[in-house]
Design an enzyme around this catalytic site. Structure first.
Site, PDB file in Angstrom:
ATOM      1  N   TYR A   1       0.831  -1.202   0.000  1.00 28.19           N
ATOM      2  CA  TYR A   1       0.000   0.000   0.000  1.00 28.19           C
ATOM      3  C   TYR A   1       0.869   1.258   0.000  1.00 28.19           C
ATOM      4  CZ  TYR A   1      -3.010   3.748   1.658  1.00 28.19           C
ATOM      5  OH  TYR A   1      -3.668   4.954   1.787  1.00 28.19           O
TER       6      TYR A   1
ATOM      7  N   LYS B   1       1.224   4.358  -2.842  1.00 26.24           N
ATOM      8  CA  LYS B   1       1.046   5.776  -2.563  1.00 26.24           C
ATOM      9  C   LYS B   1       2.291   6.583  -2.949  1.00 26.24           C
ATOM     10  CE  LYS B   1      -2.409   5.476  -2.527  1.00 26.24           C
ATOM     11  NZ  LYS B   1      -3.534   6.241  -3.101  1.00 26.24           N
TER      12      LYS B   1
END
Length: 257
Positions: free
Chosen positions: A153, A157
């Site tokens: 994750y 980002k």
């Protein structure tokens, strides 16, 4: 008054809240929903919405369909790339054989930027967790490394900031910025999140529409209306180009000027 097109997440959470805020400011807002059920929910929550585009951003075919629908409705002044899923305990693959986190969080905003007619402004939602990641050019797909959902994750980002800065460099006529909304109590953030939900939607709306000189910038990273420093790797143009090249190869969609 602007025409704003929201990418995924706008049927709930931060995207929907930002949509409501922009409608109250007098802007024409188009939302995005993954399926017809989500679209119905979004229209019920925001009946003033101009339109809702429906499509699954986890697949290359789905992203192309969303882009085609967006282009059919005419040029948008701003696009807010709100596409994201959070931590996953296992490496979930899409129909294209890609990790779902990469497909939705990285590849979808890349493809939509490449395929939708250029707006005046692009806004990419990232996370302060991107500072915990490093660009892994040898294993973006997590084929060799043991799966780590939080790391995957955070890397996605980091990719979002890289995309924003790469497009700012390639398209100087488009304001391209990125932000962290904070850790907010959405479906993805969870009930334990400590940041303010309303404050979390304000920066993307501001970057998409404001005439404030602080918002009329490009290649910047923001947190709660204030510019802040991103991960140093995001400023490396060679890393930006590597990500663009990888996304182009995987999707079959090149970037043109």
């Amino acid at each position: 008054m602007s025409r704003i097109f929201f990418i995924t997440g706008s049927s709930t959470g931060l995207g929907l809240l930002a949509g409501k805020l922009l409608v109250t400011q007098g802007h024409h807002v188009t939302l995005h929903a993954r399926n017809n059920g989500r679209a119905s929910d979004a229209r019920r929550e925001l009946p003033e919405v101009e339109d809702i585009v429906v499509g699954d951003l986890s697949t290359i075919v789905g992203v192309r369909a969303v882009a085609a629908q967006a282009n059919a409705s005419g040029r948008f002044d701003s696009i807010i790339h709100n596409a994201a899923i959070g931590h996953q305990d296992t490496r979930v693959l899409t129909a294209d054989g890609l990790p779902e986190i990469f497909a939705i969080n990285t590849l979808a905003p890349y493809m939509l930027t490449a395929l939708i007619e250029k707006p005046r402004r692009q806004v990419y939602l990232s996370s302060n967790m991107h500072r915990q990641a490093n660009f892994n050019s040898d294993d973006i797909m997590w084929k060799s490394r043991p799966w780590d959902g939080w790391a995957a994750y955070s890397e996605s980002k980091l990719h979002d900031v890289l995309l924003a800065f790469a497009f700012a460099r390639m398209w100087p006529d488009v304001l391209s910025n990125t932000l962290s909304p904070g850790w907010v109590p959405t479906r993805m953030g969870g009930a334990a999140a400590t940041d303010d939900l309303q404050e979390g939607c304000e920066t993307q709306a501001w970057l998409a529409t404001s005439a404030d000189t602080k918002a009329l910038t490009t290649a910047r990273y923001f947190f709660h209306l204030k510019e802040t420093e991103p991960h140093e790797q995001t400023l490396d143009t060679s890393i930006q180009d590597k990500l663009l090249g990888f996304c182009a190869e995987v999707s079959g969609v090149p970037i043109t000027n």
